[in-house]
Enzyme design. Sequence first.
Site, short mmCIF file in Angstrom:
data_model
loop_
_atom_site.label_atom_id
_atom_site.label_comp_id
_atom_site.label_asym_id
_atom_site.label_seq_id
_atom_site.Cartn_x
_atom_site.Cartn_y
_atom_site.Cartn_z
N ASP A 35 -0.44 102.38 93.32
CA ASP A 35 -1.43 103.39 93.73
C ASP A 35 -2.72 102.69 94.17
O ASP A 35 -3.42 102.09 93.35
CB ASP A 35 -1.73 104.33 92.56
CG ASP A 35 -2.73 105.39 92.96
OD1 ASP A 35 -2.32 106.35 93.64
OD2 ASP A 35 -3.92 105.26 92.62
N TYR A 40 -11.21 101.41 96.38
CA TYR A 40 -11.07 100.43 95.30
C TYR A 40 -11.50 99.04 95.76
O TYR A 40 -11.68 98.14 94.94
CB TYR A 40 -9.63 100.40 94.76
CG TYR A 40 -9.12 101.72 94.22
CD1 TYR A 40 -10.00 102.76 93.91
CD2 TYR A 40 -7.77 101.95 94.01
CE1 TYR A 40 -9.55 103.98 93.43
CE2 TYR A 40 -7.31 103.17 93.52
CZ TYR A 40 -8.20 104.18 93.24
OH TYR A 40 -7.74 105.39 92.76
N LYS A 69 -5.41 106.17 99.84
CA LYS A 69 -6.22 107.40 99.89
C LYS A 69 -7.31 107.34 100.95
O LYS A 69 -7.95 106.30 101.13
CB LYS A 69 -6.88 107.64 98.51
CG LYS A 69 -5.88 107.59 97.38
CD LYS A 69 -6.47 107.98 96.05
CE LYS A 69 -5.48 107.65 94.94
NZ LYS A 69 -5.54 106.25 94.50
N HIS A 102 -8.84 111.63 98.98
CA HIS A 102 -9.29 111.10 97.68
C HIS A 102 -10.11 112.12 96.87
O HIS A 102 -9.93 112.27 95.67
CB HIS A 102 -10.09 109.81 97.90
CG HIS A 102 -10.11 108.90 96.71
ND1 HIS A 102 -10.18 107.53 96.81
CD2 HIS A 102 -10.08 109.16 95.39
CE1 HIS A 102 -10.17 107.00 95.59
NE2 HIS A 102 -10.12 107.98 94.72
#
Length: 317
Positions: A35, A40, A69, A102
């Site tokens: 994921d 990130y 995302k 997201h």
Amino acid sequence: MKELPKVGFGTWKLDKNNCSKLVYEAIKIGYRHIDCACDYGNEIEVGIGIKKAINEGICTREELFITSKLWNTYHKKEHVEIACRKSLKDLGLEYFDLYLIHFPISLKFVPIEERYPPEWIYNPSSTEAKMEVEHVPLYQTWEGMEFLVKDNLVREIGICNYNCSLLHDLMSYATIKPKVLQIESHPYLTQENLIKTAKNYGIEVVAFSPLGALSYFELDMAQKEDSLLEHKSILELSQKYEKTPAQILLRWAIQRGTKIIPKSSNSNRMKENIDVDSFLLEEPDLRLISSLNKNKRFNDPGKFCEAAFGTFHSIYD
Ligand code: A2P
């Protein structure tokens, strides 16, 4: 259609310096769902880990289930594809198995060449730096998401952090139905109604932060006493089943029909987290864990946007 594995590997907050190694290790241990997200800030490193695993023949690309995302600054229809292609390029992939919106939060666009990932604050170098909303109707973002499927860039699409009302609304206009709803869920935030609503629509639910408070300590978004791992009932169940407290929490999540994506930077904990099929919690114990619910949300834009980025922006109320 490829099945979403029960336990995936979360990459939020994986440190860039050892991220590739950890992703490679996770795949070696047996994780097949990874994921990821633009926000990130580690998709290049995650991609290196994936590539190494594939090159060494540990698995094929087809055997992996890779999620990424769409970040909040790319909600306009014309920006969705640009953002998706950038994540694909960084990860070194030709397609995503799943691409998610997201947050149901749209922020002012920041070109990729200017800053990437753009994160929450519009202009960090300004003296009045803060998060800046630019309203984009979510149906327009969804149209952009559907185009990605038609263009073969992604196999499935979905959403994160939607509430019931947003789901009902989405289902009224989606021509390609969402495969997954990703939400925070653990015994302190059981989200029964939201999970039931998603399931009634045939949408799979993926729970992030399935262990609760742990990943929020370092962000100052949770206190030590919020830890479920030290809760008396969880410790007692850990003794009864001879499993770790983390495994009790993860098994509870699986048995209530959610999929999970725990992150860990430690290979023993990675192994522990994926080993959740070796026991069954009894019904009364499942009910006991569910009864710990106190609607305690750790990942709440209604709190952190104002505290960290200077703009109040509540989405769940
Ligand atoms: P660590 O990486 O040191 O293992 P998330 O909520 O994003 O999934 O993050 C999970 C958090 O829980 C991380 O802080 C992780 O720390 C910790 N963690 C993961 N697995 C376990 C486990 N089996 N036992 C205890 N802590 C865990």
